[in-house]
Write a protein that holds these residues in place. Structure first.
Motif, mmCIF file in Angstrom:
data_model
loop_
_atom_site.group_PDB
_atom_site.id
_atom_site.type_symbol
_atom_site.label_atom_id
_atom_site.label_comp_id
_atom_site.label_asym_id
_atom_site.label_seq_id
_atom_site.Cartn_x
_atom_site.Cartn_y
_atom_site.Cartn_z
ATOM 1 N N SER A 1 0.829 -1.205 0.000
ATOM 2 C CA SER A 1 0.000 0.000 0.000
ATOM 3 C C SER A 1 0.865 1.256 0.000
ATOM 4 N N ILE A 2 1.964 1.233 0.758
ATOM 5 C CA ILE A 2 2.877 2.378 0.779
ATOM 6 C C ILE A 2 3.508 2.558 -0.599
ATOM 7 N N ARG A 3 3.864 1.460 -1.240
ATOM 8 C CA ARG A 3 4.431 1.545 -2.592
ATOM 9 C C ARG A 3 3.404 2.122 -3.566
ATOM 10 N N SER A 4 2.154 1.700 -3.446
ATOM 11 C CA SER A 4 1.100 2.261 -4.302
ATOM 12 C C SER A 4 0.974 3.761 -4.088
ATOM 13 N N ALA A 5 1.046 4.175 -2.840
ATOM 14 C CA ALA A 5 0.952 5.600 -2.528
ATOM 15 C C ALA A 5 2.106 6.375 -3.157
ATOM 16 N N ILE A 6 3.304 5.793 -3.119
ATOM 17 C CA ILE A 6 4.481 6.450 -3.698
ATOM 18 C C ILE A 6 4.273 6.708 -5.190
ATOM 19 N N PHE A 7 3.718 5.733 -5.901
ATOM 20 C CA PHE A 7 3.510 5.879 -7.338
ATOM 21 C C PHE A 7 2.288 6.750 -7.662
ATOM 22 N N SER A 8 1.494 7.091 -6.629
ATOM 23 C CA SER A 8 0.271 7.859 -6.865
ATOM 24 C C SER A 8 0.482 9.367 -6.830
ATOM 25 N N VAL A 9 1.512 9.829 -6.127
ATOM 26 C CA VAL A 9 1.676 11.272 -5.947
ATOM 27 C C VAL A 9 2.586 11.852 -7.027
ATOM 28 N N VAL A 10 2.463 13.161 -7.217
ATOM 29 C CA VAL A 10 3.188 13.846 -8.271
ATOM 30 C C VAL A 10 4.627 14.125 -7.846
ATOM 31 N N PHE A 11 5.400 14.627 -8.780
ATOM 32 C CA PHE A 11 6.755 15.096 -8.493
ATOM 33 C C PHE A 11 6.687 16.103 -7.338
ATOM 34 N N GLY A 12 7.520 15.875 -6.312
ATOM 35 C CA GLY A 12 7.511 16.765 -5.160
ATOM 36 C C GLY A 12 6.424 16.463 -4.152
ATOM 37 N N GLY A 13 5.695 15.363 -4.355
ATOM 38 C CA GLY A 13 4.616 14.998 -3.444
ATOM 39 C C GLY A 13 5.134 14.353 -2.167
ATOM 40 N N LYS A 14 4.189 14.007 -1.305
ATOM 41 C CA LYS A 14 4.545 13.437 -0.005
ATOM 42 C C LYS A 14 3.677 12.221 0.286
ATOM 43 N N VAL A 15 4.313 11.192 0.844
ATOM 44 C CA VAL A 15 3.592 10.036 1.378
ATOM 45 C C VAL A 15 3.799 10.055 2.880
ATOM 46 N N PHE A 16 2.721 10.239 3.601
ATOM 47 C CA PHE A 16 2.799 10.301 5.058
ATOM 48 C C PHE A 16 2.163 9.045 5.627
ATOM 49 N N VAL A 17 2.970 8.258 6.351
ATOM 50 C CA VAL A 17 2.517 6.957 6.846
ATOM 51 C C VAL A 17 2.017 7.105 8.278
#
Length: 390
Positions: free
Chosen positions: A294-310
């Motif tokens: 799920s974290i990997r999916s989130a990483i591929f979902s956000v744009v350049f310069g985006g953030k994944v907050f777990v």
């Protein structure tokens, strides 16, 4: 931030589990024991190293200096409670080594106060903040207000400290938060997971109009959804493996966009579906499962310069696409519990900005806490938040 004026050692007679277990009033109760129905017994629910969950009788506490005794009226079952029962540990340090009382999502009524308590009186309705830091002047993290990092914190229901899923609980008065008249014990209990979500939004730097993906529609994901909507996030996409949970999410926030993940999808395929549902760029992912895929999916979902907050808690060792994250300047950030969130959580509920009532789907009396645990641990029961009330 309120610093406890009395060092934590003052409270060790109540917090030391060996003293609880050695007390003559401590007993493990067999099903059908008459004590379970005795309203004067300090009934509690506990797990142990044999992966058993059962009722116990504990000594009835008294209020020492700076403390209050609370008749606990409502306690939610958290996923960590179920995990301690089923697996016996969370990470390498939080290990169930003996009988340990469950519960840390609680609210109740003050029935006694100790010497020096001026912020509470008997009859006050309170939410219990379960993490009590040391409060010493030489503790850097307590001093700067990031008390969730206090190395001497006592967090109830985290072994070896008995939890708040009990009839009578003694607590430092500084860590009991008054509930307004229009906030029920039930809602006060759910302020604990709301505090988790609010800490995540605050540390993630959520702003009005942010486009957000929320990964996971369990209790934390759903309360994060409510908080993100109150914060003005738009659009919001939420994902889960179960359509029933996504349907529940839409009942809370009708215009939320949903993605029901199929187990055979790769993280990249999941991300494609998320971006399609969003209809545009996503700047922030709030990951509420802790699951690596799920974290990997989130990483591929956000744009350049985006953030994944777990926000979620997962396996101790995980692997992420470093090259992709580096080339796309994607920030990966985490949180540990929460700090300074309870007053905010209570205000949001009292002012009607966050409605926690729908999240409590199952209610059990304290005497049936074991049954409640089995419902909370069984996804087929459709529970969102199971609550035990006394």
């Amino acid at each position: 931030m309120t610093v406890i004026s009395t060092p934590l050692t003052k409270y060790e007679t109540h917090y030391d589990p060996t003293k609880v277990l050695d007390h003559p009033d401590f007993r493990i109760l067999a099903p059908g024991d008459a004590s379970i129905k005795d309203k004067t017994v300090n009934l509690a629910c506990a797990y142990n190293p044999a992966h058993e969950v059962h009722m116990i009788a504990k000594p009835t506490p008294t209020a020492g200096p700076g403390e209050a005794v609370v008749h606990v009226k409502a306690t939610g079952i958290c996923g960590s409670d179920v995990h301690f029962w089923k697996h016996g540990h969370i990470g390498p340090t939080m290990v169930v080594r003996d009988e340990c009382g469950a519960g840390h999502e609680s609210a109740g009524e003050v029935i006694a106060v100790g010497e020096g308590v001026t912020n509470l009186t008997v009859g006050d309705r309170v939410a219990i903040e379960a993490g009590v830091p040391c409060g010493r002047a030489d503790c850097h993290f307590c001093l700067i207000g990031r008390y969730n990092a206090c190395p001497n914190v006592v967090f109830f229901s985290t072994p070896p400290y008995h939890g708040t899923l009990t009839r009578f609980h003694v607590h430092p008065a500084a860590w009991l938060h008054k509930l307004p008249d229009n906030v029920s014990f039930e809602e006060g209990s759910v302020c604990e997971p709301l505090a988790v979500a609010l800490a995540g939004l605050e540390r993630a730097g959520v702003r009005l109009g942010d486009q957000v993906i929320i990964c996971g529609a369990g209790p934390i994901g759903l309360v994060t959804l409510l908080a993100a909507r109150a914060a003005g996030c738009a659009p919001i996409v939420i994902t889960d493996l179960f359509q029933s949970r996504l349907d529940f999410a839409k009942s809370l926030v009708p215009n939320v966009r949903t993605v029901c993940i199929q187990k055979h999808w790769t993280p990249e395929e999941t991300a494609t579906e998320i971006k399609r549902a969003a209809g545009g760029e996503l700047k922030l992912a709030l990951e509420c499962t802790g699951v690596e895929s799920s974290i990997r999916s989130a990483i591929f979902s956000v744009v350049f310069g985006g953030k994944v907050f777990v926000i979620g808690v997962g396996n101790s060792e995980q692997t992420y696409p470093f090259g992709y994250m580096s080339a796309n300047e994607i920030d990966l950030q985490f949180q540990y519990r929460y700090a300074n969130q309870y007053p905010k959580a209570i205000r949001l509920v009292a002012e009607g900005l966050v409605d926690l009532k729908p999240l409590v789907t199952h209610r059990f009396p304290l005497e049936q806490a074991v049954e409640a645990f089995h419902v909370a641990a069984d996804p087929s029961q459709g529970a969102i938040k199971v609550q035990i009330q006394d």
